[in-house]
Design a protein around this motif. Structure first.
Motif, PDB file in Angstrom:
ATOM      1  N   ARG A  68      35.472  44.694  56.895  1.00 55.21           N
ATOM      2  CA  ARG A  68      34.854  45.414  55.775  1.00 55.21           C
ATOM      3  C   ARG A  68      33.614  46.166  56.253  1.00 55.21           C
ATOM      4  O   ARG A  68      33.003  45.800  57.243  1.00 55.21           O
ATOM      5  CB  ARG A  68      34.463  44.445  54.651  1.00 55.21           C
ATOM      6  CG  ARG A  68      35.651  43.847  53.908  1.00 55.21           C
ATOM      7  CD  ARG A  68      35.177  42.767  52.941  1.00 55.21           C
ATOM      8  NE  ARG A  68      36.263  42.265  52.115  1.00 55.21           N
ATOM      9  CZ  ARG A  68      36.185  41.184  51.349  1.00 55.21           C
ATOM     10  NH1 ARG A  68      35.038  40.494  51.299  1.00 55.21           N
ATOM     11  NH2 ARG A  68      37.213  40.791  50.628  1.00 55.21           N
ATOM     12  N   ILE A  69      33.269  47.190  55.492  1.00 53.87           N
ATOM     13  CA  ILE A  69      32.085  48.000  55.792  1.00 53.87           C
ATOM     14  C   ILE A  69      31.363  48.282  54.486  1.00 53.87           C
ATOM     15  O   ILE A  69      31.990  48.702  53.505  1.00 53.87           O
ATOM     16  CB  ILE A  69      32.485  49.333  56.457  1.00 53.87           C
ATOM     17  CG1 ILE A  69      33.125  49.096  57.820  1.00 53.87           C
ATOM     18  CG2 ILE A  69      31.280  50.258  56.578  1.00 53.87           C
ATOM     19  CD1 ILE A  69      33.926  50.274  58.330  1.00 53.87           C
TER      20      ILE A  69
ATOM     21  N   ASP B  54      29.786  43.710  45.510  1.00 48.33           N
ATOM     22  CA  ASP B  54      31.052  44.448  45.596  1.00 48.33           C
ATOM     23  C   ASP B  54      32.246  43.532  45.848  1.00 48.33           C
ATOM     24  O   ASP B  54      33.363  43.819  45.401  1.00 48.33           O
ATOM     25  CB  ASP B  54      30.981  45.484  46.730  1.00 48.33           C
ATOM     26  CG  ASP B  54      30.181  46.717  46.367  1.00 48.33           C
ATOM     27  OD1 ASP B  54      29.817  46.875  45.180  1.00 48.33           O
ATOM     28  OD2 ASP B  54      29.910  47.535  47.266  1.00 48.33           O
ATOM     29  N   THR B  55      32.028  42.461  46.599  1.00 45.53           N
ATOM     30  CA  THR B  55      33.156  41.664  47.100  1.00 45.53           C
ATOM     31  C   THR B  55      33.270  40.261  46.502  1.00 45.53           C
ATOM     32  O   THR B  55      34.332  39.637  46.607  1.00 45.53           O
ATOM     33  CB  THR B  55      33.043  41.498  48.626  1.00 45.53           C
ATOM     34  OG1 THR B  55      31.862  40.747  48.931  1.00 45.53           O
ATOM     35  CG2 THR B  55      32.971  42.858  49.316  1.00 45.53           C
ATOM     36  N   ASN B  56      32.178  39.755  45.940  1.00 45.50           N
ATOM     37  CA  ASN B  56      32.133  38.343  45.501  1.00 45.50           C
ATOM     38  C   ASN B  56      32.453  37.386  46.649  1.00 45.50           C
ATOM     39  O   ASN B  56      32.978  36.287  46.429  1.00 45.50           O
ATOM     40  CB  ASN B  56      33.105  38.097  44.333  1.00 45.50           C
ATOM     41  CG  ASN B  56      32.662  38.814  43.075  1.00 45.50           C
ATOM     42  OD1 ASN B  56      31.485  38.794  42.720  1.00 45.50           O
ATOM     43  ND2 ASN B  56      33.608  39.466  42.402  1.00 45.50           N
TER      44      ASN B  56
ATOM     45  N   LYS C 124      41.203  51.763  49.304  1.00 46.89           N
ATOM     46  CA  LYS C 124      40.549  50.776  50.174  1.00 46.89           C
ATOM     47  C   LYS C 124      39.130  50.420  49.723  1.00 46.89           C
ATOM     48  O   LYS C 124      38.458  49.638  50.384  1.00 46.89           O
ATOM     49  CB  LYS C 124      40.529  51.296  51.610  1.00 46.89           C
ATOM     50  CG  LYS C 124      41.918  51.571  52.174  1.00 46.89           C
ATOM     51  CD  LYS C 124      41.859  52.089  53.599  1.00 46.89           C
ATOM     52  CE  LYS C 124      43.264  52.408  54.114  1.00 46.89           C
ATOM     53  NZ  LYS C 124      43.248  52.873  55.516  1.00 46.89           N
ATOM     54  N   ARG C 125      38.687  50.972  48.604  1.00 49.85           N
ATOM     55  CA  ARG C 125      37.322  50.733  48.155  1.00 49.85           C
ATOM     56  C   ARG C 125      37.201  49.443  47.362  1.00 49.85           C
ATOM     57  O   ARG C 125      38.077  49.086  46.568  1.00 49.85           O
ATOM     58  CB  ARG C 125      36.813  51.898  47.317  1.00 49.85           C
ATOM     59  CG  ARG C 125      36.616  53.170  48.126  1.00 49.85           C
ATOM     60  CD  ARG C 125      35.799  54.192  47.356  1.00 49.85           C
ATOM     61  NE  ARG C 125      34.419  53.758  47.162  1.00 49.85           N
ATOM     62  CZ  ARG C 125      33.467  53.892  48.072  1.00 49.85           C
ATOM     63  NH1 ARG C 125      33.742  54.444  49.241  1.00 49.85           N
ATOM     64  NH2 ARG C 125      32.234  53.485  47.823  1.00 49.85           N
ATOM     65  N   LEU C 126      36.082  48.766  47.581  1.00 52.38           N
ATOM     66  CA  LEU C 126      35.721  47.581  46.810  1.00 52.38           C
ATOM     67  C   LEU C 126      34.348  47.834  46.201  1.00 52.38           C
ATOM     68  O   LEU C 126      33.369  47.978  46.941  1.00 52.38           O
ATOM     69  CB  LEU C 126      35.661  46.337  47.694  1.00 52.38           C
ATOM     70  CG  LEU C 126      36.933  45.907  48.427  1.00 52.38           C
ATOM     71  CD1 LEU C 126      36.605  44.755  49.380  1.00 52.38           C
ATOM     72  CD2 LEU C 126      38.004  45.480  47.439  1.00 52.38           C
TER      73      LEU C 126
ATOM     74  N   GLN D  13      37.476  47.999  52.297  1.00 53.35           N
ATOM     75  CA  GLN D  13      38.275  46.962  52.923  1.00 53.35           C
ATOM     76  C   GLN D  13      39.259  47.666  53.854  1.00 53.35           C
ATOM     77  O   GLN D  13      40.095  48.467  53.409  1.00 53.35           O
ATOM     78  CB  GLN D  13      39.041  46.170  51.869  1.00 53.35           C
ATOM     79  CG  GLN D  13      40.060  45.171  52.425  1.00 53.35           C
ATOM     80  CD  GLN D  13      39.437  43.828  52.716  1.00 53.35           C
ATOM     81  OE1 GLN D  13      38.625  43.332  51.950  1.00 53.35           O
ATOM     82  NE2 GLN D  13      39.845  43.217  53.808  1.00 53.35           N
ATOM     83  N   LEU D  14      39.166  47.411  55.154  1.00 57.36           N
ATOM     84  CA  LEU D  14      40.055  48.062  56.111  1.00 57.36           C
ATOM     85  C   LEU D  14      41.410  47.368  56.099  1.00 57.36           C
ATOM     86  O   LEU D  14      41.505  46.168  56.335  1.00 57.36           O
ATOM     87  CB  LEU D  14      39.432  48.038  57.504  1.00 57.36           C
ATOM     88  CG  LEU D  14      38.058  48.715  57.606  1.00 57.36           C
ATOM     89  CD1 LEU D  14      37.545  48.668  59.037  1.00 57.36           C
ATOM     90  CD2 LEU D  14      38.093  50.147  57.101  1.00 57.36           C
TER      91      LEU D  14
END
Length: 337
Positions: A186-187, A221-223, A4-6, A12-13
């Motif tokens: 997301r967190i 991290d996410t763009n 779940k990591r970005l 990302q949940l």
């Protein structure tokens, strides 16, 4: 394997938990501010009928949690965990409140970042399948915070223009594995950042670098597209800290000026209410989110929100020892379906 990591600090949940209800209680001064219509309860006096400011804060916490649950189809015994904390030594206000609620409790201290911290951990535990119903919340009280971190109110100390006014208030959210409402998607968990600021009356400058680091990290991290957000709200940087954060993000290539605000700027009319640089305290982002921002999400006036609660991790001891102020900021991305 962490699926779940970005990037470095973002998750990302996959089973995005839903915020099915919130509640917010504020003091008389906050009740006279621009957001007054969004709060569930406005106290008539700061003592809330109690013998001390600390017990008044504890009463706010208990009432806010019960009020939030009462807005749902559940009762308090259905709650699997409570994630909450405050600014006081040993989390006095929160611990005294939850002893009567008799639910499993994780006590948190993130200073004024505690609302985003509690939302983050509560969402992770629901997303991970360990719980179906969790309460996340926090509180602060102007008088109890002043007594612990600054000077007794009886001294009538003059506050510099960089100072902020600790919000008297408690906000909490009920997070569920099912139900209708905006979802936590997301967190981004913050790092402790310390740029050497030592002035406890200039918290905005101390915390702004942490907010900048977390917001910048989220987009790296996410763009993700900045324009996809309706609002990015930092916790309690106040006017000075907000201007610093905006400037440094711009230098990093992230222009969020059109959608950026700060809960400490929103909650008070600083000119009419004499709060100098704005609001602060755990309750600042808590009641602004659980009142104003959540209302906008529910009514579809906002679709996608980033809440970045900011915290100064100082203590009375560290101040007396002339230490600088380490700070942190956690980002939570909340979105309608």
């Amino acid at each position: 394997m962490a699926q779940k990591r970005l990037g470095n600090q973002t998750v990302q949940l996959q089973n995005s938990p839903t915020i099915i209800a919130t509640a917010s209680i504020v003091g008389p001064k906050e009740g006279k501010g621009p957001l007054s219509s969004y709060f569930d309860k406005i106290l008539e006096d700061d003592l809330c009928g109690e013998k001390s400011w600390e017990l008044a804060e504890s009463k706010m916490v208990k009432e806010a949690m019960q009020m939030a649950i009462d807005k749902t189809s559940y009762v308090m015994s259905n709650v699997d965990y409570i994630f909450a904390g405050d600014l006081l030594n040993q989390l006095m206000s929160t611990s005294f409140a939850v002893r009567d609620l008799k639910r499993p409790f994780f006590g948190l201290y993130g200073a004024c970042s505690t609302m985003s911290e509690s939302l983050s951990l509560a969402s992770m535990i629901v997303d991970g399948g360990f719980s179906d119903l969790v309460i996340a919340g926090t509180s602060s009280h102007f008088c109890s915070a002043e007594r612990q971190f600054r000077f007794p109110l009886e001294m009538g100390s003059q506050r510099p223009l960089t100072a902020q006014w600790t919000v008297t208030g408690s906000g909490c959210a009920v997070i569920s594995s099912k139900g209708k409402g905006p979802k936590i998607r997301r967190i981004t968990t913050g790092k402790v950042i310390d740029e050497g600021i030592k002035d406890p009356n200039n918290m905005g400058a101390a915390m702004a670098p942490a907010a900048v680091d977390t917001i910048r990290t989220y987009f790296e991290d996410t763009n993700d597209d900045i324009d996809s957000f309706d609002i990015i709200a930092t916790g309690d940087l106040g006017k000075l800290g907000m201007d610093i954060a905006k400037e440094f993000l711009m230098k990093s290539g992230y222009d969020i000026s059109k959608i950026y605000t700060d809960c400490g700027v929103e909650i008070f009319d600083s000119k009419k209410q004499d709060t100098h640089s704005g609001g602060s305290g755990c309750g600042c982002s808590a009641v602004t989110f659980c009142g104003y921002i959540y209302n906008k999400l529910i009514n579809k006036e906002f679709n996608k929100v980033m809440l970045v609660s900011t915290g100064a991790l100082l203590s009375p001891t560290s101040t007396l020892q002339k230490q600088s102020i380490p700070s942190i900021a956690h980002a939570v991305i909340i979105q309608n379906d």
